[in-house]
Every structure is written in structure tokens, then in C-alpha cells.
Enzyme design. Structure first.
Site: not given
Ligand code: NAD
Length: 497
Positions: A150, A174, A177, A227, A282, A382
Site C-alpha cells: 500500500f 495485483k 487492496e 511485509s 521501507c 518493524e
């Protein structure tokens, strides 16, 4: 009725026949913007089959023609830059300047994809034996897939499909979402730039749809960013199904602060690098290792962080936006509470943050811990929120040891005035992207994005030459040609001649 995000199949926006959907919410207000369908198994199969058909002709399109597609795409993305950034801001909550950066970093990869031809050059050796030559060609793989997170809904899809497509592949994306509108707009603009049908397909969903891509025989390579747990699952499943995979996963990035560094530069840089984008990067600096007297700078770091204010995407005074979801906020607040229980000193606590006019938003204020140790959960996990953990050590070697013991290796930086210390750090640190007096050392697209250790599974990284290697296969051809005169002279030659 809530708007439904379409699939992007064969250059058409198509309504999925799925009954199950995932709500897409505005993280600043909690309002449901739309719903993303869980693409049905039949639709998934059809999307892959059509990408396979498109590959048969796309692989034969001349390389300069593929480059021209990327040039047109780059121009269109620039033309629609602010529009894309606004779509992105509305679904992620990112402040507008940050959203523009997300789009821009993606455009830079498209520029690189337009220059793919030199990277598609093979090798040749003439006369590997008398009259025999060997030539290698770089060929595309077929249908490739990308699964994206995301936190960079423009940049990360653009890390993937432009390079894959420029190499002659077709691609199934993909996207997350949680923010599918930005990648959908990227796909529409790709069509407008002239991408043929089926070259880029966009499907939506979660684990089931991803697993279809990971296990389908016709998908040749999988790019993933997300992740750690999901990255490990994707890498294991894709490779178990004999596919190529590159999986970029979570991170815990350290900034080593030497006492000879420029204090004001350290403070200015640490603020943006730790809480910018609400820490949802990240490459965010989530740990500062303060060496020797640099520990005395904590009060000023606290003061600078305390001035930072989150807010809505179009609030020009806001430094960053909300977290992506209420679940993400709950997780971050849980870790802040855990840090206090574990005995770290919370010098600044953003748990009780509210933004006027957006009381339902997923806000967390800047948070600062000192006295953090490697055993603490706030160090090991994290956090992916606006939380900076500070560790204090006596010397450079202690700092290096901490960084090298971390299971992650995405990015790191050192702030120092000493060339010798900076050189030792860059040489000895076990992290794939190093900044020297640079807080977030993300390489531009003519290099590659080279995370190490638990931050990356695979061998070829994103964009640059490594992406070309990832999305292509080498075919090596050894050839010999018989000259007609040679054949006839052999037939007629002999001891009597
Ligand atoms: P995520 O792992 O939850 O989701 C990533 C993608 O995987 C999404 O498309 C999601 O739908 C899909 N997914 C989720 N659960 C799945 C499952 N069980 N099986 C298969 N697919 C699944 O990640 P996120 O929360 O969207 O993104 C944040 C994470 O991404 C952070 O950990 C961050 O460090 C990481 N990230 C890493 C890099 C990098 O380059 N190393 C870059 C950006 C983000």
C-alpha cells in the site's frame, strides 16, 4: 451504492462478477471510498490466458517500438502528474508533496525503461572454433506478475511493469487492496500511451488471488514488495512452483550518528527520515544509534520532532498524513505501549494524536524513544509508524555491531565528518543501500534497489540492469555455416588434383 473498483483486462475497465469485496477507505476520515473485488478464479484464469496470448505478439514488437511506448507513457505520466498525486493522496492520506514524490520516483523508472535497448544487448565471440561463432540473445520470459504494497501505490507498480514490458513480457499486476485507484489510473494511462491489449492486466484481491499467480504454470516470474511474512510466503511458494521470484520485504533501518557529525544536519535529516510519510516507508530511519557525545543531542532531536504536525493531504503545513488503516494505528499504538513496558524511555508520545476536522483519521503523532536495546520488541519489530527508537553506544564498533546483527538489511546511513569512518562503515556494514550523510539512500533507476538479508529474498533486484536480468532469459547460439564452394571443393579435392 459504493463504487466498485474495476479490473483492468485487455485494456478495458471491467466489473468483476465477484460477490466478495474489500472496502477501500480514506485514512484521514474513515469514509469508505469504494470496494475492491476479490477477483474470481475464472477471471484470474482468463486474465492470465489473455496475457499469454498478448505475449505471443508483444515479444515480436521491435525494441525501439517498445521504447517509444515508454517515451509516450513517460510524457503522459508527467502530464497527469498532479492528478495522479491527488488520487494517491486521497486513498493513502499522504500529504500532497509526498504523493508527488511517489509518482515522480515511478516516472524515473519509466524513463529508464525507455532506454532498455542497450541493456538487452547480448554477447558474441567469433571463432570459438575455426569457422564457429557463439552469440547470446536476451529474450523475454512470458507472463510476469507483480504484487505490490500500500505504501507506494505509484512508484512500486512502476518499478515493475514498465521494465518487464520493455523487455518484451506481458504483466499481471495485483496491487494493494488498500489503495487500488492509483494503479488503475496508471493502467489507463498505459493504454492511452498505446499499450496493446493484454500487455498489462490488473486484478484485485488478497491471498487467494496472489496464490493463483504464484502457482499458475503460465506465470514465469513474480515480483513482490510487502511485509516480511508475506514476502517469505511468496518467495517460498513461487520458487516451489519453479518460478523466478524477487521479494522485497520489511526493514529496520539504522542511522549511525557520530559525535563529529554536523549536529544541525543530523537533526534536520533525522526528523524527515523517521516520521515522514508517517514512518510508512521501507527506507524510513526507524533506529538512530547515537555514538558517544551524540547522545547529548537527544533533547534537540525531541524538540525538532515535537514541532512536526500531521494533517490532511491538502493541508500545506502538515508534515505527514495518517496511517493507512485503523488496524495499522492499533498496531503502532500497541508497540508504543510495549516500548514503555519494556523499559525504553518515551521522550515524546504521539499516541493521543488528533487532527481537527478529521477526528476519525488514523493519526499517530511523532514518537521518540531512547534507551532502546536489541531485546526489545520495539527494536525487533518493524513498527511502520512515526516512531524513532534511539540507542546509545560508546564507540563506532558498537554501532557497527548493532547494525550488522540486525536481521534486516534494506538501508542505513551514517552521519560523520570523518572520511575514514565513513569508508569503514560503507565497506563493513551488511546492508544493501548505504547513505553517507544522506538519510534515505534510495538509488536512482540506473542503479538497482539493492536490499539485503531479511529485507530481500531473491538475487536480481528491482529496476536498472538487474531488473532486465530478472525479466529476461539468455539464449546462447553457436553456429557454423558451410560455404557451397567449400562443400564442392571438398567433393572434388583429392590426392590426384
Ligand atoms: P503486505 O505484505 O500486507 O501486502 C503486500 C501485498 O501482498 C498486497 O498486495 C497484499 O494484498 C498481498 N498479501 C497480503 N497478505 C497476503 C497473503 N497472506 N498471501 C499473499 N498475498 C498477500 O504489505 P503492506 O502492509 O501492503 O506494505 C507494507 C510492507 O511493505 C512493510 O513491511 C514495508 O517494509 C514493505 N515494503 C518493503 C519495500 C522494500 O523495498 N523492501 C518497499 C515498500 C514496502
Amino acid at each position: 451504492m459504493t463504487q466498485r473498483v474495476p479490473l483492468f483486462l485487455n485494456n478495458q475497465c471491467v466489473n468483476s462478477s465477484a460477490t466478495a469485496t474489500i472496502p477501500v477507505t480514506n485514512p484521514a476520515t474513515g469514509e469508505v471510498i469504494s470496494e475492491a473485488p476479490l477477483t474470481t478464479p475464472d477471471e484470474m484464469q482468463q486474465a492470465i490466458a489473455d496475457a499469454g496470448k498478448a505475449f505471443k505478439s508483444w515479444r515480436n514488437v521491435a525494441v525501439p517500438e517498445r521504447s517509444r511506448l515508454m517515451l509516450r507513457y513517460q510524457a503522459l505520466l508527467k502530464e497527469h502528474h498532479d492528478e495522479l498525486a491527488e488520487i494517491l493522496s486521497r486513498e493513502t492520506g499522504k500529504v500532497f508533496e509526498d504523493a508527488k514524490g511517489d509518482v515522480w520516483r515511478g516516472i524515473e523508472v519509466v524513463e529508464q525503461a525507455a532506454n532498455v535497448a542497450p541493456m538487452l544487448m547480448g554477447e558474441s565471440v567469433e571463432n570459438v572454433a575455426p569457422g564457429i561463432d557463439t552469440v547470446s540473445y536476451i529474450q523475454p520470459l512470458g507472463v510476469c506478475a507483480g504484487i505490490t504494497p500500500f505504501n507506494f501505490p505509484a512508484m512500486i507498480p512502476l518499478w515493475m511493469f514498465p521494465m518487464a514490458v520493455a523487455c518484451g513480457n506481458t504483466f499481471i499486476l495485483k496491487p494493494s487492496e488498500q489503495d487500488p485507484h492509483t494503479p488503475m489510473r496508471l493502467a489507463e494511462l498505459f493504454r492511452e500511451a498505446g499499450a496493446p491489449e493484454g500487455v498489462l492486466q490488473v486484478v484485485h484481491g488478497g491471498k487467494e488471488q496472489v496464490d493463483t499467480l504464484l502457482t499458475h504454470d503460465d506465470i514465469k516470474a513474480v515480483s513482490f514488495v510487502g511485509s516480511v511474512n508475506v514476502g517469505q510466503h511468496v518467495y517460498r511458494t513461487a520458487t516451489d512452483h519453479l518460478k523466478r521470484a524477487q521479494c522485497f520485504a520489511g526493514a529496520k533501518n539504522h542511522m549511525v550518528v557520530m559525535p563529529d557529525a554536523n549536529k544541525q544536519q543530523v537533526i534536520n535529516n533525522i526528523v524527515g527520515a523517521s516520521v515522514g510519510a508517517a514512518g510508512q516507508r521501507c527506507m524510513a530511519i526507524s533506529v538512530a544509534v547515537l555514538v558517544g557525545e551524540a547522545r547529548d543531542w537527544l533533547p534537540e532531536i525531541r524538540e525538532a520532532l515535537a514541532k512536526v504536525r500531521p494533517g490532511a493531504w491538502n493541508d500545506s503545513g502538515a508534515a505527514y498524513g495518517p496511517l493507512i488503516s485503523p488496524q495499522a494505528k492499533e498496531r503502532v499504538l500497541g508497540l508504543i505501549a510495549r516500548g514503555k513496558e519494556e523499559g525504553a524511555t518515551c521522550l515524546l508520545d504521539g499516541s493521543e494524536c488528533a487532527v481537527d476536522g478529521h477526528l476519525e483519521g488514523n493519526w499517530v503523532g511523532p514518537t521518540l524513544f531512547s534507551g532502546v536495546t536489541p531485546e526489545m520488541d520495539i527494536y525487533k519489530e518493524e513498527i511502520f509508524g512515526p516512531v524513532l527508537c534511539c540507542m546509545e553506544v560508546d564507540g563506532f564498533d558498537d554501532a557497527l555491531e548493532i547494525v550488522n546483527n540486525s536481521p534486516y538489511g534494506n538501508g542505513t546511513s551514517i552521519f560523520t565528518d570523518s572520511g575514514a569512518i565513513a569508508r569503514r562503515y560503507r565497506h563493513e556494514v551488511e546492508v544493501g543501500q548505504v547513505g553517507i550523510n544522506i538519510p534515505i539512500p534510495v538509488p536512482l533507476p540506473f542503479f538497482s534497489f539493492t536490499g539485503w538479508k531479511g529485507s530481500f529474498y531473491g538475487d536480481q533486484h528491482a529496476y536498472g540492469k538487474q531488473a532486465v536480468r530478472f525479466y529476461t532469459e539468455t539464449k546462447t547460439v553457436t553456429s557454423r555455416w558451410f560455404e557451397p564452394s567449400f562443400e564442392s571443393s571438398q567433393a572434388t579435392s583429392g590426392p590426384n588434383m
